[in-house]
Motif scaffolding. Sequence first.
Motif, mmCIF file in Angstrom:
data_model
loop_
_atom_site.group_PDB
_atom_site.id
_atom_site.type_symbol
_atom_site.label_atom_id
_atom_site.label_comp_id
_atom_site.label_asym_id
_atom_site.label_seq_id
_atom_site.Cartn_x
_atom_site.Cartn_y
_atom_site.Cartn_z
ATOM 1 N N TYR A 33 47.478 35.094 61.191
ATOM 2 C CA TYR A 33 47.587 35.629 62.543
ATOM 3 C C TYR A 33 48.881 36.431 62.675
ATOM 4 C CZ TYR A 33 50.950 31.873 63.436
ATOM 5 O OH TYR A 33 52.037 31.043 63.373
ATOM 6 N N SER A 37 46.588 40.967 66.044
ATOM 7 C CA SER A 37 45.243 40.965 65.465
ATOM 8 C C SER A 37 44.563 39.630 65.738
ATOM 9 C CB SER A 37 45.304 41.212 63.960
ATOM 10 O OG SER A 37 46.045 40.188 63.317
ATOM 11 N N ASP A 38 43.240 39.639 65.688
ATOM 12 C CA ASP A 38 42.498 38.382 65.852
ATOM 13 C C ASP A 38 42.796 37.467 64.665
ATOM 14 O OD1 ASP A 38 41.313 39.247 68.201
ATOM 15 O OD2 ASP A 38 39.593 40.136 67.158
ATOM 16 N N PRO A 39 42.906 36.167 64.892
ATOM 17 C CA PRO A 39 43.150 35.246 63.779
ATOM 18 C C PRO A 39 42.045 35.345 62.723
ATOM 19 C CG PRO A 39 43.474 34.145 65.887
ATOM 20 C CD PRO A 39 42.845 35.473 66.192
ATOM 21 N N HIS A 41 40.316 33.329 59.761
ATOM 22 C CA HIS A 41 40.150 31.992 59.187
ATOM 23 C C HIS A 41 39.659 32.150 57.748
ATOM 24 C CE1 HIS A 41 40.721 29.976 63.064
ATOM 25 N NE2 HIS A 41 40.089 31.026 63.573
#
Length: 202
Positions: A33, A37-39, A41
């Motif tokens: 993260y 930006s979007d995390p 996974h």
Amino acid sequence: MSEVKLVATARTEFGKGAARRLRRAQQIPAVLYGHGSDPLHVALPGHETMLAVKQANALFEIELDGKTTLAITKDVQREPVKNVIEHIDLLIVRRGEKVQVEIPVTIIGESISGTIHIVESQTLELEADATALPQHVEVSIEGLGEGASITAGEVTLPAGATLVTDPETVVVTVSIPHASAADIAADAADAAAGAAAGVTAE
């Protein structure tokens, strides 16, 4: 600092069951993260990742779907009994960017004979280039005597780093060890027992 290159795979399953399956497959769940930006996974290769996080502030080069991202460790969650890594939080960084990190303190040198040193602060918070983070900060106690102390502001920092920790924070002190009341009482009891044994033997 050379980057630690790891090939990640995207995670589509979440929850404790999914995490256990990953660890059985010798992989470690992680999240990338930062920078708005979007995390992301991901799953990281277990053995290589475990070796890498032993280095303080290691710089990771994470390859995911052909795209490479630079990141540093922000948090490592471990199972308390077996000390197995359960999850890693990775902060995305860019070359030339400054970040604040905790740097371990390493004591070098010897204080005057008969004294001991006590590390009051195990780490110092510094701001440094994200791609050139120091592994540790050296603090010399060479020749220091009883009552001496070194504050964060007196520590020589690695090139390019600036101190974030309060400069008045005490990092290490030097003193002469003193026996505690319990130790003195125990020694007296041992002496008395020894004397009583001697009388009995006679």
